[in-house]
Design an enzyme around this catalytic site. Structure first.
Site, PDB file in Angstrom:
ATOM      1  N   LYS A 292     -15.741 -42.994 -12.545  1.00 41.85           N
ATOM      2  CA  LYS A 292     -14.621 -42.207 -13.070  1.00 41.85           C
ATOM      3  C   LYS A 292     -13.838 -41.617 -11.901  1.00 41.85           C
ATOM      4  CE  LYS A 292     -13.696 -38.108 -15.947  1.00 41.85           C
ATOM      5  NZ  LYS A 292     -13.190 -37.221 -14.875  1.00 41.85           N
TER       6      LYS A 292
ATOM      7  N   HIS B 262      -8.919 -36.512 -12.776  1.00 42.89           N
ATOM      8  CA  HIS B 262      -9.578 -35.292 -13.249  1.00 42.89           C
ATOM      9  C   HIS B 262      -8.608 -34.417 -14.039  1.00 42.89           C
ATOM     10  CE1 HIS B 262     -13.752 -34.080 -12.330  1.00 42.89           C
ATOM     11  NE2 HIS B 262     -13.380 -32.872 -12.756  1.00 42.89           N
TER      12      HIS B 262
ATOM     13  N   ARG C 296      -8.420 -31.701 -22.549  1.00 42.13           N
ATOM     14  CA  ARG C 296      -7.916 -30.372 -22.901  1.00 42.13           C
ATOM     15  C   ARG C 296      -7.607 -30.201 -24.389  1.00 42.13           C
ATOM     16  NH1 ARG C 296      -5.552 -31.114 -17.695  1.00 42.13           N
ATOM     17  NH2 ARG C 296      -6.074 -29.452 -16.217  1.00 42.13           N
TER      18      ARG C 296
ATOM     19  N   ARG D 105      -6.549 -32.399 -11.833  1.00 47.38           N
ATOM     20  CA  ARG D 105      -7.325 -31.352 -11.161  1.00 47.38           C
ATOM     21  C   ARG D 105      -8.017 -31.865  -9.902  1.00 47.38           C
ATOM     22  NH1 ARG D 105      -8.917 -27.276 -14.879  1.00 47.38           N
ATOM     23  NH2 ARG D 105     -11.028 -27.112 -14.066  1.00 47.38           N
TER      24      ARG D 105
ATOM     25  N   THR E 157     -18.662 -39.452 -11.281  1.00 44.99           N
ATOM     26  CA  THR E 157     -17.343 -38.919 -10.930  1.00 44.99           C
ATOM     27  C   THR E 157     -17.153 -38.995  -9.422  1.00 44.99           C
ATOM     28  OG1 THR E 157     -17.179 -37.445 -12.835  1.00 44.99           O
ATOM     29  CG2 THR E 157     -15.917 -36.852 -10.903  1.00 44.99           C
TER      30      THR E 157
ATOM     31  N   TYR F 116      -9.053 -21.527 -15.989  1.00 44.83           N
ATOM     32  CA  TYR F 116      -9.910 -22.643 -15.576  1.00 44.83           C
ATOM     33  C   TYR F 116      -9.544 -23.914 -16.339  1.00 44.83           C
ATOM     34  CZ  TYR F 116     -14.069 -25.578 -15.182  1.00 44.83           C
ATOM     35  OH  TYR F 116     -14.916 -26.634 -14.991  1.00 44.83           O
TER      36      TYR F 116
ATOM     37  N   LEU G 189     -21.957 -37.886 -14.440  1.00 47.94           N
ATOM     38  CA  LEU G 189     -22.832 -37.410 -13.369  1.00 47.94           C
ATOM     39  C   LEU G 189     -22.053 -36.789 -12.215  1.00 47.94           C
ATOM     40  CD1 LEU G 189     -25.694 -37.361 -12.010  1.00 47.94           C
ATOM     41  CD2 LEU G 189     -25.115 -39.621 -11.063  1.00 47.94           C
ATOM     42  N   TYR G 190     -22.307 -35.510 -11.966  1.00 51.89           N
ATOM     43  CA  TYR G 190     -21.974 -34.917 -10.679  1.00 51.89           C
ATOM     44  C   TYR G 190     -23.218 -35.133  -9.811  1.00 51.89           C
ATOM     45  CZ  TYR G 190     -17.726 -32.466 -12.203  1.00 51.89           C
ATOM     46  OH  TYR G 190     -16.463 -32.156 -12.647  1.00 51.89           O
TER      47      TYR G 190
ATOM     48  N   SER H 269     -20.669 -33.690 -19.742  1.00 50.20           N
ATOM     49  CA  SER H 269     -20.654 -33.339 -18.322  1.00 50.20           C
ATOM     50  C   SER H 269     -22.022 -32.851 -17.853  1.00 50.20           C
ATOM     51  CB  SER H 269     -19.612 -32.251 -18.062  1.00 50.20           C
ATOM     52  OG  SER H 269     -19.721 -31.742 -16.745  1.00 50.20           O
TER      53      SER H 269
ATOM     54  N   SER I 249      -8.664 -42.073 -13.541  1.00 52.06           N
ATOM     55  CA  SER I 249      -8.654 -40.622 -13.754  1.00 52.06           C
ATOM     56  C   SER I 249      -8.302 -39.892 -12.470  1.00 52.06           C
ATOM     57  CB  SER I 249     -10.034 -40.161 -14.238  1.00 52.06           C
ATOM     58  OG  SER I 249     -10.114 -38.748 -14.320  1.00 52.06           O
TER      59      SER I 249
ATOM     60  N   GLY J 226      -6.108 -38.345 -18.707  1.00 57.22           N
ATOM     61  CA  GLY J 226      -5.054 -37.667 -17.976  1.00 57.22           C
ATOM     62  C   GLY J 226      -3.761 -37.522 -18.752  1.00 57.22           C
TER      63      GLY J 226
END
Length: 431
Positions: free
Chosen positions: A304, A328, A383, A331, A228, A97, A201-202, A179, A326, A360
């Site tokens: 974002k 992601h 990461r 991703r 996002t 993941y 915010l999602y 997140s 970005s 990124g």
């Protein structure tokens, strides 16, 4: 991390023994005079790491390692040293993941490759003994332009999750973005950070849930809501799927199918009715959604996922206060566009009217300088600090931040910059 998981020879764990063996080696050397050995002994015994790094670089990281993996954060030479430890410690699905891009991971790779096309112009005969890495965003002074990007579900990487990250950010003085689907509540993260954090915010596809999330984050003290916008098209995370095939655990022991069951494990949804929600990402979002969100966000609104000049200009028309360039972390889509590659067009479109951040592929201090030289206000890393978290908890995160900051300060000096404002387009060449 316990010695049980990473046993090491006693000599390697005792700095005094390491210093003594090093001195014995140099004492037997016909090249060094006894006076030089004495001076070296003084430095070693005083623990003057700064002096050692400056004058005796060959001796830095002298302790012997037991195997190929670092056994302690202090052994790391760069942030990549933490990744393999994280892979060893994590279940395959959890590592997959974290590691996955989309499709063949080509955009993930492009993020890293993009830095290779930018060269830094070294300057000489400038007094760079004292440098200032602080930046000001939204009236707040950050000690460093390196921020911690939002990464979901950090409890999958370490039991202390975002709380360990927040404590590390507090110790090292870096800002943080949390997140929506983090493993820790924003109130607890702000308490451990000792300062406000931004909230990513999602939006979900239920406006009532969006409103509730925004209100909770702002009540807790979040000065900025980061919407996002790069997750609406879906994604094919092949690396995750491939790693999951090798995971012998029963995933349903922890994960119950269905959106409601999944978010019930995320504390930011506590007390919120999610019965009508079918996805996190608000797949029907348009610019009208941004306008509507602007109407309820009391603080700063950040988008974002912006990667084109057209969207950057439209964002400003909708009252957005800052942008994060970005994809992601590679991703979001397999576009083969690196974020550092598209940064200049977004910066040009904004023309200094709002801050432009970027994430990124940032892995080196040189990457940070390149982004600032191309017009970024700050950079976000994801990461690398999670590798540190998975490998060693809070000390691992602190070590990653320390390495990135140290590398950044080093290249600032080589570029002749004593403060962030002196990192300009003239600091780099684009191949």
């Amino acid at each position: 991390m316990s010695d049980r998981l990473h046993p090491r020879p006693a000599a390697a764990t005792d700095p005094a023994i390491s210093r003594r063996k090093l001195l014995e080696f140099f004492s037997a050397s016909p090249i060094l005079a006894s006076g030089a050995v004495g001076a070296l002994a003084t430095l070693l015994e005083s623990g003057a790491s700064g002096a050692l790094a400056q004058s005796y670089d060959v001796l830095r990281q002298a302790p012997v390692m037991n195997g190929d993996l670092i056994a302690a954060p202090a052994q790391a030479l760069n942030v990549f040293d933490f990744e393999m430890v994280a892979k060893k410690e994590l279940p395959p699905a959890h590592y997959g993941y974290l590691a996955s891009g989309v499709d063949g991971d080509e955009t993930l790779k492009a993020n890293r490759d993009g830095f290779e096309h930018i060269r830094i112009r070294a300057r000489r005969l400038i007094d760079v003994r004292k440098i200032d890495t602080s930046v000001k965003i939204f009236g707040e002074t950050w000690a460093s332009p390196i921020a911690l990007a939002p990464v979901s579900s950090q409890g999958a990487f370490h039991p202390d999750a975002e709380l360990a990250v927040a404590r590390a950010a507090r110790v090292k003085g870096h800002p943080m973005i949390l997140s929506t689907v983090g493993s820790s509540a924003i109130e607890d993260v702000i308490k451990e950070r000792g300062a406000p954090v931004w909230f990513m915010l999602y939006p979900t596809d239920d406006w009532a849930v969006t409103e509730a999330l925004v209100k909770r984050a702002e009540k807790a003290g979040a000065p900025a809501i980061v919407l996002t916008v790069d997750r609406q098209g879906g994604r094919n995370t092949e690396t995750l799927f491939r790693e999951r095939r090798t995971d012998t655990r029963t995933c349903t022991d922890c994960h119950t199918p269905g959106f409601k069951n999944e978010v019930s494990r995320k504390p930011m949804f506590d007390g919120i009715d999610v019965d009508r929600v079918t996805n996190l990402y608000g797949t029907g979002m348009t610019w009208d959604y941004v306008r509507r969100l602007r109407g309820i966000v009391k603080g700063k609104l950040v988008l974002k996922g912006i990667v084109t000049k057209e969207d950057a200009k439209t964002a400003l028309d909708h009252g957005v206060d800052a942008l994060i360039v970005s994809n992601h972390g590679g991703r979001a889509e397999e576009s083969l566009q690196s974020t550092i590659g598209v940064l200049p067009e977004v910066v040009a479109a904004v023309n200094g009217r709002v801050p432009v951040l970027i994430d990124g592929g940032f892995r080196r201090g040189t990457d940070v300088l390149k982004a600032l030289a191309l017009g970024a206000t700050a950079v976000c890393v994801g990461r690398p600090y999670v590798w540190g978290l998975a490998a060693f908890g809070q000390p691992g995160v602190e070590a990653v931040l320390n390495i990135l900051q140290r590398e950044f300060e080093t290249i600032m000096r080589q570029a002749g910059a004593t403060k962030i404002a002196e990192i300009t387009a003239a600091s780099v060449d684009r191949a």
